[in-house]
Design an enzyme around this catalytic site. Structure first.
Site, PDB file in Angstrom:
ATOM      1  N   LYS A   1       7.916   4.804  -6.705  1.00 66.42           N
ATOM      2  CA  LYS A   1       8.312   5.967  -7.504  1.00 66.42           C
ATOM      3  C   LYS A   1       9.692   5.763  -8.138  1.00 66.42           C
ATOM      4  O   LYS A   1       9.979   6.311  -9.205  1.00 66.42           O
ATOM      5  CB  LYS A   1       8.258   7.239  -6.652  1.00 66.42           C
ATOM      6  CG  LYS A   1       6.813   7.646  -6.315  1.00 66.42           C
ATOM      7  CD  LYS A   1       5.979   7.904  -7.576  1.00 66.42           C
ATOM      8  CE  LYS A   1       4.593   8.438  -7.286  1.00 66.42           C
ATOM      9  NZ  LYS A   1       3.827   8.745  -8.520  1.00 66.42           N
TER      10      LYS A   1
ATOM     11  N   TYR B   1       6.145   3.361  -0.895  1.00 67.11           N
ATOM     12  CA  TYR B   1       5.861   4.485  -1.803  1.00 67.11           C
ATOM     13  C   TYR B   1       7.126   4.868  -2.577  1.00 67.11           C
ATOM     14  O   TYR B   1       7.094   5.046  -3.800  1.00 67.11           O
ATOM     15  CB  TYR B   1       5.314   5.679  -1.021  1.00 67.11           C
ATOM     16  CG  TYR B   1       5.019   6.873  -1.903  1.00 67.11           C
ATOM     17  CD1 TYR B   1       3.978   6.831  -2.827  1.00 67.11           C
ATOM     18  CD2 TYR B   1       5.800   8.028  -1.832  1.00 67.11           C
ATOM     19  CE1 TYR B   1       3.721   7.919  -3.659  1.00 67.11           C
ATOM     20  CE2 TYR B   1       5.547   9.119  -2.654  1.00 67.11           C
ATOM     21  CZ  TYR B   1       4.508   9.061  -3.566  1.00 67.11           C
ATOM     22  OH  TYR B   1       4.262  10.133  -4.395  1.00 67.11           O
TER      23      TYR B   1
END
Ligand code: NDP
Length: 269
Positions: A172, A168
């Site tokens: 990002k 994750y």
């Protein structure tokens, strides 16, 4: 601020809940009588229809809303969606690339291949798909190489990686660097590229959707977050807090770009 949205069309991805949903309401409330139009997309079409009905009711039909079921990770579907936009909604001025997800918390060796693929396909490729599909609309506008706003929702996770969040966080970080490159590529135009990175926000994303319930979510945070300097149990942001910043960025004078913003709850460092 509402006057700067006069006659504009705003496209929001991931508008069926959380930050995207709040952003739709925030735009409508900021410019309820100015010919503002909203295009809302996500996979849950029923939720989008409900939001459209609520906005329509709240603005007495003045803000027109078009909803489309769309998976941003499907590049063919994204191109088809843009080609099929009704004329009334096709002149997009502001793109909010908000759709995103996390699939659990696990240390790198244990992350399933499918989870890796879905996180990258949604958070990174999906955001790029949508950007590529909408950019020609912006580039065809005005005389200075184009006009429009692209607002990309990253995360503090792209700046402060945490244990159990390697994929994750990597997605990002990719959003952040893509946003910065794009801004530089478009520097000679009137297309603004804006990056907004929220800290913890209380949405379905962080609490209900992926971890089942609040106590399970807290256990996950206890495991993952000491590294990203969040005081456990601190009050998270509300989706409206992020929505206000998004609308603020979109309603600055043309020459002002809120290029890179980190928005945190006060106990997250
Ligand atoms: P939500 O889960 O409430 O919202 C995520 C939205 O993305 C939903 O509307 C979901 O709709 C949509 N979505 C997910 N996958 C896809 C897909 N493949 N195609 C289209 N839409 C998709 O969570 P948030 O509001 O919190 O998340 C919004 C953004 O904010 C995300 O990018 C997230 O990474 C980011 N963020 C969230 C933080 C938090 O703490 N909550 C912190 C920092 C950043 P549907 O399922 O209907 O498709």
């Amino acid at each position: 601020a509402g006057r700067r949205l006069e006659g504009k069309t705003v496209l929001i991805t991931g508008a069926s809940s959380g930050i995207g949903r709040s952003t739709a309401f925030e735009f409508a409330r900021t410019a309820p009588n100015s010919g503002l139009k909203l295009v809302l997309t996500a996979r849950r079409i029923d939720a989008l229809r409900q939001i459209a009905a609520d906005i329509s009711k709240e603005t007495e039909g003045n803000v027109k809303v078009h909803v489309v079921q769309l998976d941003v990770s499907d590049s063919t579907a994204v191109r088809g969606f843009v080609a099929a936009l009704p004329v009334e909604f096709s002149d997009i001025h502001i793109l909010i690339n908000n759709a995103g997800l996390v699939r659990g918390v696990a240390k790198a060796p244990e992350i399933a291949e499918l989870d890796i693929e879905i996180m990258f396909q949604t958070n990174v490729t999906g955001l790029i798909n949508m950007t590529q599909a909408i950019l020609p609309i912006f580039q065809a506008r005005g005389s200075q190489g184009g006009e429009g706003d692209i607002i990309n929702i990253g995360s503090i996770a792209g700046r402060e990686p945490y244990v159990g969040g390697s994929i994750y966080c990597a997605t990002k970080a990719a959003v952040r660097t893509f946003t910065e490159s794009l801004r530089k590529e478009l520097i000679a135009t009137r297309i603004r590229v804006i990056g907004i990175d929220p800290g913890q926000v209380e949405t379905e994303f962080s609490v209900v959707r992926f971890y089942g319930d609040k106590s399970k979510a807290d256990a996950v945070y206890a495991y993952a977050l000491p590294i990203s300097s969040l005081i456990l149990g601190c009050e998270p942001l509300k989706p409206e807090d992020v929505a206000e910043v998004i609308v603020f960025a979109a309603t600055r004078r043309q020459n002002v770009v809120i290029a890179d913003t980190l928005i945190l709850p006060s106990h997250q460092g």
